[in-house]
Enzyme design. Structure first.
Site, short mmCIF file in Angstrom:
data_model
loop_
_atom_site.label_atom_id
_atom_site.label_comp_id
_atom_site.label_asym_id
_atom_site.label_seq_id
_atom_site.Cartn_x
_atom_site.Cartn_y
_atom_site.Cartn_z
CE LYS A 15 -33.67 66.05 21.85
NZ LYS A 15 -33.03 67.30 22.76
NE ARG A 17 -28.38 73.38 15.51
CZ ARG A 17 -28.41 72.65 16.50
NH1 ARG A 17 -29.48 71.96 16.91
NH2 ARG A 17 -27.43 72.71 17.34
NE ARG A 36 -27.96 70.09 30.19
CZ ARG A 36 -28.49 69.76 28.99
NH1 ARG A 36 -29.81 69.52 28.93
NH2 ARG A 36 -27.65 69.45 27.95
NE ARG A 90 -28.36 61.77 29.15
CZ ARG A 90 -28.84 62.44 27.85
NH1 ARG A 90 -28.13 62.56 27.06
NH2 ARG A 90 -29.91 63.15 27.72
CE LYS A 130 -25.12 65.79 26.71
NZ LYS A 130 -25.19 66.72 25.62
NE ARG A 139 -30.31 62.15 23.93
CZ ARG A 139 -31.25 62.12 22.67
NH1 ARG A 139 -31.50 61.14 22.04
NH2 ARG A 139 -31.29 63.32 22.03
CG ASP A 166 -27.09 63.35 22.04
OD1 ASP A 166 -26.89 63.88 23.20
OD2 ASP A 166 -27.63 64.13 21.30
#
Length: 418
Positions: free
Chosen positions: A21, A26, A117, A337, A333, A379, A306
């Site tokens: 990802k 990028r 965020r 989390r 995040k 996640r 992550d």
């Protein structure tokens, strides 16, 4: 969508990961300002990367599933409206750096999670470079020229570093970013491959202005963060053996593998090679014969941010007390989390206490299936799915479709391995 996960007797087979990802984002953004068409194989099809592709198209760039028609350093067009970054913090922060250096003003929006965020961490240094930047909402661009700065980052963030490097391509003079701990270097490797003057000396990363970037032609490796769920699951589910093909093994992402080995989960790298300037290999993992408790803090937490949710799952099965600290960033995040994983694992019978910056987890604990919430965080959903493979009975995960943000097909892959 509610995903129902049952205890696995064993996991066996080959895993094909989605394209990385971080690299996919990028590739699209840097490909947009290259001089000519860039071609990619293995671009992530996740919702976050689709958000980046949508934004790049809105800037007047042709984008397909495998190519970007670069318009050069000064060929971007002003969008007709605000750019929608969806749920993707990478999209918003990296584009903020690029668009802060453009002669037009752009607003970047996102969903409720992304809007909450922190974006001041990218706005502040962009202002120091002379850019017009404000938040909330995030609005950048329209004031030129920018000037290079030496910026000491207060919080480790590959996204903020990359944003400043992108802005630095258009600035007068050299831009230097000093990181508190070295973060993933995909932007630096890609810029170097495109002919930019970029270099790193320890935690100091420098870029000089560029007149031209050469197009890319690269194979994007499998996402190592996506592999983390299978590596933990195979290490903990008895009689398991998995081979994960074409995983990115960039050294700035390998701390997670070191920690797995440290707790007794043996991961071997086979067929190491280079693809598009990035190191790639196949990962082999099987059930761990002996396990040890885990301690993560400070710089290590920043390097594995992550992967920490699935490390919390692993810690429920490790003997003794495991401590994961220095990870306050997890609270900002896609969800909080720290709270989300504590809630879900506690519902399944784990001995877990949430801290301001992590967890204290005592194990091993017998887990029981439960109805748990993903908090619409990809996640968290995948980490709780791994916990479900270890738990008696059935684990039901609410809003499980959020895995499509980074790993479309995750649950199909899981079913094929059981």
């Amino acid at each position: 969508m509610i995903a129902a996960i049952r205890k696995a007797r064993r996991l066996e087979g080959d895993v094909m990961l989605p394209g990385d990802k971080s690299i996919s984002h990028r590739a699209l953004i840097l490909g947009a300002i290259a001089s000519g068409e860039s071609r990619f194989r293995g671009l992530s099809s996740g919702a976050d990367v689709r958000s980046t592709a949508h934004c790049v198209r809105a800037l007047g760039v042709e984008v397909s599933d495998s190519a970007v028609g670069g318009v050069g350093m000064h060929g971007l067009r002003a969008p007709t409206g605000a750019l929608d970054c969806g749920n993707s913090g990478t999209t918003m922060r990296l584009l903020a750096g690029l668009l802060a250096a453009q002669p037009f003003v752009t607003e970047l929006r996102g969903d409720d999670s992304l809007t909450a965020r922190p974006m001041d961490r990218v706005v502040t240094p962009l202002r120091e470079m002379g850019a017009a930047a404000s938040w909330p909402p995030l609005v950048v661009g329209g004031r030129m020229p920018l000037h290079g700065i030496d910026y000491v980052m207060p919080v480790a963030s590959a996204q903020v570093k990359s944003a400043l490097l992108l802005a630095g391509l258009f600035a007068d003079g050299r831009t230097t970013v000093v990181e508190p701990v070295a973060t993933r270097n995909h932007t630096e490797l890609m810029l170097e491959a495109m002919g930019a003057s970029v270099g790193a000396d320890g935690r100091h990363v420098k870029v000089s202005p560029a007149e031209r970037l050469s197009p890319l032609d690269i194979e994007i490796p499998g996402d190592l963060s996506a592999a983390s769920f299978w590596l933990v699951a195979a290490g903990l589910v008895s009689k398991s053996r998995l081979r994960i093909r074409n995983a990115g093994i960039n050294p700035t992402r390998m701390k997670f593998i070191e920690l797995l080995r440290g707790i007794g989960i043996g991961v071997t790298v086979e067929g190491a090679r280079k693809a598009g300037g990035e190191p790639v290999g196949d990962l082999a993992v099987g059930t761990a014969p002996n396990l040890r408790p885990l301690t993560i803090n400070g710089a290590i937490a920043a390097q594995t941010i992550d992967e920490l949710p699935v490390f919390a799952v692993a810690a429920t099965q490790l003997p003794g007390t495991s401590r994961i600290t220095g990870a306050g960033e997890l609270r900002v995040k896609e969800s909080n989390r720290i709270a989300a994983m504590a809630e879900g694992l506690a519902a399944m019978g784990a001995d877990i206490a949430a801290l301001d910056d992590g967890w204290v987890i005592t194990g091993p604990r017998h887990l029981e299936g439960a109805r748990v919430r993903s908090h619409r965080d990809h996640r968290v959903a995948m980490a709780l799915a791994v916990a479900g493979l270890l738990a008696d009975g059935t684990t039901e995960i609410d809003d499980a479709e959020c895995v499509d943000i980074s790993y479309p097909g995750f649950f199909d892959q899981l079913e094929s391995l059981c």
